[in-house]
Design a protein around this motif. Structure first.
Motif, PDB file in Angstrom:
ATOM      1  N   ASP A  28       0.807  -1.213   0.000  1.00  0.00           N
ATOM      2  CA  ASP A  28       0.000   0.000   0.000  1.00  0.00           C
ATOM      3  C   ASP A  28       0.843   1.267   0.000  1.00  0.00           C
ATOM      4  O   ASP A  28       0.321   2.361  -0.111  1.00  0.00           O
ATOM      5  CB  ASP A  28      -0.971   0.010   1.178  1.00  0.00           C
ATOM      6  CG  ASP A  28      -0.261  -0.055   2.511  1.00  0.00           C
ATOM      7  OD1 ASP A  28       0.945  -0.340   2.508  1.00  0.00           O
ATOM      8  OD2 ASP A  28      -0.903   0.181   3.539  1.00  0.00           O
ATOM      9  N   GLN A  29       2.149   1.125   0.129  1.00  0.00           N
ATOM     10  CA  GLN A  29       3.043   2.275   0.056  1.00  0.00           C
ATOM     11  C   GLN A  29       4.393   1.810  -0.457  1.00  0.00           C
ATOM     12  O   GLN A  29       4.709   0.628  -0.391  1.00  0.00           O
ATOM     13  CB  GLN A  29       3.184   2.944   1.418  1.00  0.00           C
ATOM     14  CG  GLN A  29       3.808   2.076   2.482  1.00  0.00           C
ATOM     15  CD  GLN A  29       3.794   2.791   3.816  1.00  0.00           C
ATOM     16  OE1 GLN A  29       3.165   3.821   3.956  1.00  0.00           O
ATOM     17  NE2 GLN A  29       4.482   2.241   4.783  1.00  0.00           N
ATOM     18  N   ALA A  37       5.779  10.037   0.692  1.00  0.00           N
ATOM     19  CA  ALA A  37       4.688   9.336   1.381  1.00  0.00           C
ATOM     20  C   ALA A  37       3.344   9.843   0.873  1.00  0.00           C
ATOM     21  O   ALA A  37       3.169  11.042   0.632  1.00  0.00           O
ATOM     22  CB  ALA A  37       4.794   9.556   2.879  1.00  0.00           C
ATOM     23  N   GLU A  39      -0.818  10.525   0.984  1.00  0.00           N
ATOM     24  CA  GLU A  39      -1.678  11.121   2.001  1.00  0.00           C
ATOM     25  C   GLU A  39      -2.427  10.024   2.757  1.00  0.00           C
ATOM     26  O   GLU A  39      -2.751   8.976   2.190  1.00  0.00           O
ATOM     27  CB  GLU A  39      -2.664  12.080   1.350  1.00  0.00           C
ATOM     28  CG  GLU A  39      -3.598  11.406   0.350  1.00  0.00           C
ATOM     29  CD  GLU A  39      -4.518  12.388  -0.355  1.00  0.00           C
ATOM     30  OE1 GLU A  39      -5.719  12.088  -0.455  1.00  0.00           O
ATOM     31  OE2 GLU A  39      -4.018  13.436  -0.791  1.00  0.00           O
ATOM     32  N   ASP A  40      -2.657  10.273   4.033  1.00  0.00           N
ATOM     33  CA  ASP A  40      -3.415   9.313   4.838  1.00  0.00           C
ATOM     34  C   ASP A  40      -4.889   9.410   4.498  1.00  0.00           C
ATOM     35  O   ASP A  40      -5.423  10.484   4.250  1.00  0.00           O
ATOM     36  CB  ASP A  40      -3.224   9.604   6.333  1.00  0.00           C
ATOM     37  CG  ASP A  40      -2.037   8.858   6.892  1.00  0.00           C
ATOM     38  OD1 ASP A  40      -1.520   7.977   6.188  1.00  0.00           O
ATOM     39  OD2 ASP A  40      -1.641   9.164   8.035  1.00  0.00           O
ATOM     40  N   ARG A  41      -5.521   8.281   4.506  1.00  0.00           N
ATOM     41  CA  ARG A  41      -6.956   8.237   4.242  1.00  0.00           C
ATOM     42  C   ARG A  41      -7.661   7.845   5.525  1.00  0.00           C
ATOM     43  O   ARG A  41      -7.255   6.914   6.214  1.00  0.00           O
ATOM     44  CB  ARG A  41      -7.272   7.218   3.146  1.00  0.00           C
ATOM     45  CG  ARG A  41      -6.683   7.600   1.822  1.00  0.00           C
ATOM     46  CD  ARG A  41      -7.128   6.631   0.746  1.00  0.00           C
ATOM     47  NE  ARG A  41      -6.621   7.044  -0.541  1.00  0.00           N
ATOM     48  CZ  ARG A  41      -5.920   6.284  -1.347  1.00  0.00           C
ATOM     49  NH1 ARG A  41      -5.657   5.055  -1.008  1.00  0.00           N
ATOM     50  NH2 ARG A  41      -5.498   6.741  -2.497  1.00  0.00           N
ATOM     51  N   SER A  42      -8.728   8.544   5.817  1.00  0.00           N
ATOM     52  CA  SER A  42      -9.455   8.253   7.047  1.00  0.00           C
ATOM     53  C   SER A  42     -10.323   7.012   6.849  1.00  0.00           C
ATOM     54  O   SER A  42     -10.603   6.589   5.716  1.00  0.00           O
ATOM     55  CB  SER A  42     -10.330   9.447   7.433  1.00  0.00           C
ATOM     56  OG  SER A  42     -11.369   9.614   6.485  1.00  0.00           O
ATOM     57  N   HIS A  43     -10.768   6.469   7.958  1.00  0.00           N
ATOM     58  CA  HIS A  43     -11.651   5.304   7.894  1.00  0.00           C
ATOM     59  C   HIS A  43     -12.979   5.675   7.256  1.00  0.00           C
ATOM     60  O   HIS A  43     -13.562   4.870   6.535  1.00  0.00           O
ATOM     61  CB  HIS A  43     -11.871   4.724   9.290  1.00  0.00           C
ATOM     62  CG  HIS A  43     -10.639   4.119   9.870  1.00  0.00           C
ATOM     63  ND1 HIS A  43     -10.061   2.983   9.357  1.00  0.00           N
ATOM     64  CD2 HIS A  43      -9.855   4.499  10.909  1.00  0.00           C
ATOM     65  CE1 HIS A  43      -8.983   2.680  10.048  1.00  0.00           C
ATOM     66  NE2 HIS A  43      -8.827   3.591  11.011  1.00  0.00           N
ATOM     67  N   TYR A  45     -13.424   7.944   4.909  1.00  0.00           N
ATOM     68  CA  TYR A  45     -13.185   8.042   3.469  1.00  0.00           C
ATOM     69  C   TYR A  45     -13.193   6.653   2.828  1.00  0.00           C
ATOM     70  O   TYR A  45     -13.794   6.444   1.770  1.00  0.00           O
ATOM     71  CB  TYR A  45     -11.849   8.742   3.211  1.00  0.00           C
ATOM     72  CG  TYR A  45     -11.461   8.759   1.749  1.00  0.00           C
ATOM     73  CD1 TYR A  45     -12.026   9.680   0.873  1.00  0.00           C
ATOM     74  CD2 TYR A  45     -10.535   7.850   1.246  1.00  0.00           C
ATOM     75  CE1 TYR A  45     -11.673   9.694  -0.464  1.00  0.00           C
ATOM     76  CE2 TYR A  45     -10.181   7.859  -0.083  1.00  0.00           C
ATOM     77  CZ  TYR A  45     -10.748   8.784  -0.935  1.00  0.00           C
ATOM     78  OH  TYR A  45     -10.408   8.781  -2.265  1.00  0.00           O
TER      79      TYR A  45
END
Length: 94
Positions: A28-29, A37, A39-43, A45
Motif C-alpha cells: 500500500d506504500q 509518502a 496522504e493518509d486516508r481516514s476510515h 473516506y
C-alpha cells in the motif's frame, strides 16, 4: 495419484494463489524512502469509497432491473369453440 496427494496439491495451490493475490494488497506504500509518502486516508473516506461504491452499484442495478421489467403475459381464457382441421387425413412428412 491418491486422494491425500490431491487434497495436499489443492491446498498448496490455494495457499500459493492466496499469497500471490494478496501481495498487491500488502504493497500500500513504496518500500523505500525515494518515493514521497502518500496522504493518509481516514476510515470514513475508505468506508464511503468502498461501501458507497458497492451500495451505488447495487442501487443502479436494481433501478435498471425495475425499469426494464415487464409484466408477464397472461393469455386470454380458453374459449369453448372447437376448431376442426381442414382434412381428417394425417399429414405425411417426406
Amino acid at each position: 495419484m491418491r486422494t491425500p496427494a490431491r487434497v495436499l496439491g489443492l491446498a498448496a495451490a490455494f495457499v500459493v494463489t492466496f499469497i500471490a493475490g494478496s501481495a498487491a494488497a500488502w504493497a500500500d506504500q513504496p518500500a523505500s524512502d525515494a518515493w514521497p509518502a502518500g496522504e493518509d486516508r481516514s476510515h470514513l473516506y475508505l468506508l464511503v469509497l468502498f461501501g458507497g461504491g458497492t451500495l451505488g452499484l447495487f442501487v443502479l442495478i436494481s433501478l435498471f432491473g425495475l425499469l426494464t421489467a415487464r409484466n408477464n403475459y397472461v393469455p386470454p381464457a380458453p374459449g369453448t369453440d372447437i376448431e376442426v382441421a381442414a382434412s381428417s387425413s394425417p399429414v405425411h412428412h417426406h
